[in-house]
Write a protein that holds these residues in place. Structure first.
Motif, PDB file in Angstrom:
ATOM      1  N   TYR A  41       0.841  -1.193   0.000  1.00  0.00           N
ATOM      2  CA  TYR A  41       0.000   0.000   0.000  1.00  0.00           C
ATOM      3  C   TYR A  41       0.873   1.238   0.000  1.00  0.00           C
ATOM      4  O   TYR A  41       2.014   1.201   0.464  1.00  0.00           O
ATOM      5  CB  TYR A  41      -0.906  -0.016   1.243  1.00  0.00           C
ATOM      6  N   ASP A  42       0.330   2.336  -0.516  1.00  0.00           N
ATOM      7  CA  ASP A  42       1.052   3.616  -0.443  1.00  0.00           C
ATOM      8  C   ASP A  42       0.974   4.193   0.970  1.00  0.00           C
ATOM      9  O   ASP A  42       1.961   4.688   1.494  1.00  0.00           O
ATOM     10  CB  ASP A  42       0.445   4.613  -1.442  1.00  0.00           C
ATOM     11  N   LEU A  43      -0.221   4.122   1.546  1.00  0.00           N
ATOM     12  CA  LEU A  43      -0.449   4.709   2.873  1.00  0.00           C
ATOM     13  C   LEU A  43      -1.207   3.723   3.753  1.00  0.00           C
ATOM     14  O   LEU A  43      -2.144   3.062   3.285  1.00  0.00           O
ATOM     15  CB  LEU A  43      -1.294   5.982   2.758  1.00  0.00           C
ATOM     16  N   ILE A  44      -0.801   3.633   5.012  1.00  0.00           N
ATOM     17  CA  ILE A  44      -1.571   2.875   6.005  1.00  0.00           C
ATOM     18  C   ILE A  44      -1.887   3.837   7.137  1.00  0.00           C
ATOM     19  O   ILE A  44      -0.974   4.430   7.733  1.00  0.00           O
ATOM     20  CB  ILE A  44      -0.778   1.657   6.532  1.00  0.00           C
ATOM     21  N   LEU A  45      -3.168   4.024   7.416  1.00  0.00           N
ATOM     22  CA  LEU A  45      -3.595   4.913   8.500  1.00  0.00           C
ATOM     23  C   LEU A  45      -4.008   4.061   9.701  1.00  0.00           C
ATOM     24  O   LEU A  45      -4.769   3.108   9.540  1.00  0.00           O
ATOM     25  CB  LEU A  45      -4.782   5.778   8.068  1.00  0.00           C
ATOM     26  N   ILE A  46      -3.495   4.441  10.880  1.00  0.00           N
ATOM     27  CA  ILE A  46      -3.820   3.718  12.115  1.00  0.00           C
ATOM     28  C   ILE A  46      -4.569   4.668  13.047  1.00  0.00           C
ATOM     29  O   ILE A  46      -4.016   5.692  13.454  1.00  0.00           O
ATOM     30  CB  ILE A  46      -2.520   3.252  12.829  1.00  0.00           C
ATOM     31  N   THR A  47      -5.801   4.320  13.401  1.00  0.00           N
ATOM     32  CA  THR A  47      -6.594   5.232  14.243  1.00  0.00           C
ATOM     33  C   THR A  47      -6.172   5.189  15.705  1.00  0.00           C
ATOM     34  O   THR A  47      -6.220   6.199  16.391  1.00  0.00           O
ATOM     35  CB  THR A  47      -8.102   4.921  14.170  1.00  0.00           C
ATOM     36  N   HIS A  48      -5.803   4.006  16.200  1.00  0.00           N
ATOM     37  CA  HIS A  48      -5.342   3.880  17.586  1.00  0.00           C
ATOM     38  C   HIS A  48      -4.657   2.539  17.754  1.00  0.00           C
ATOM     39  O   HIS A  48      -4.627   1.716  16.820  1.00  0.00           O
ATOM     40  CB  HIS A  48      -6.477   4.102  18.589  1.00  0.00           C
ATOM     41  N   ALA A  49      -4.107   2.302  18.959  1.00  0.00           N
ATOM     42  CA  ALA A  49      -3.130   1.227  19.127  1.00  0.00           C
ATOM     43  C   ALA A  49      -3.725  -0.132  19.488  1.00  0.00           C
ATOM     44  O   ALA A  49      -2.988  -1.113  19.571  1.00  0.00           O
ATOM     45  CB  ALA A  49      -2.112   1.631  20.187  1.00  0.00           C
TER      46      ALA A  49
END
Ligand code: NI
Ligand code: MN
Length: 231
Positions: A41-49
């Motif tokens: 993937y180009d970007l991986i977004l993580i909302t929380h841990a």
């Protein structure tokens, strides 16, 4: 934008210019379809841990071609574990990359990483608004309770699509999520974070009922794991 649901809170979004985004990359969740895009993937977004949101990031973000975006504390955690390209940010700020504007917004939830007997601080839980190359935006709320400032997210960023949790117990239930739609006013809402575990009892049917009462103008799109829609 092309949106694929991979179960729980995991979504792939391909932008109009072809940027490949994965949000909350728990690719082996219990609802996950057999056929799925493992990247890169180009970007991986993580909302929380929490583990159901960090998911498989340590396996799928191993090359610098994949940029992970998360709150500062998660950034430090991932860098220390050898993930090469991690951008840290914090709530209220926007980051411009690859023709997109990524804004980290508030969520009312906790955030921590469990490692054997230790609980590591994960920073605050967050959501993301992503403004695409064509000016349209989507909002992934992460895990959250209802909060009135969702109205500000609606007013400032006018997301066309909102991914909202409806599963109850750890996150908003169907009634709260319908109220969230009244505040955010997206064109389309896609429910998430339901049915994965027995405690997540909120259903799309209950959500639809409350949505008809509180925000009938918002279109409901329930995706099955593995299903893709183009908006
Ligand atoms: Ni959580
Ligand atoms: Mn969760």
């Amino acid at each position: 934008m092309k949106i694929t649901f991979y179960g729980h809170a995991t979504f792939k979004v391909i932008t109009p210019e072809g940027i490949r985004i994965l949000i909350d990359p728990w690719l082996d969740n219990p609802q996950s379809p057999a056929e799925k895009d493992l990247g890169p993937y180009d970007l991986i977004l993580i909302t929380h841990a929490h583990g159901d949101h960090l998911g498989n990031v340590l396996e799928i973000a191993r090359t610098a071609a994949t940029e992970v975006i998360a709150i500062h504390e998660i950034q430090q955690y991932l860098l220390a574990r050898g993930i090469p390209n991690v951008t840290g940010m914090n709530i209220g700020g926007s980051y411009r990359t690859r023709g997109l504007t990524i804004t980290m917004v508030q969520a009312t939830h906790s955030s921590s990483i469990q490692e054997e007997d230790t609980i590591l601080y994960g920073g605050d839980a967050a959501g993301f608004v992503v403004k695409l190359e064509d000016g349209r935006s989507f909002y992934h709320a992460g895990d959250t309770g209802l909060f009135y400032d969702m109205k500000l997210i609606g007013e400032l960023y006018q997301p066309e699509v909102a991914f909202l949790p409806i599963g109850d117990h750890y996150v908003m239930g169907p009634r709260e999520a319908a109220k969230a739609c009244e505040l955010i006013k997206p064109k389309t809402v896609i429910p998430m974070h339901f049915g994965t575990f027995p405690l997540l009892t909120g259903t799309p049917e209950a959500f639809e009922k409350h949505l008809k009462e509180m925000a009938p103008e918002v279109g409901l799109k329930v995706l099955k794991p593995g299903e893709t829609i183009e908006l």
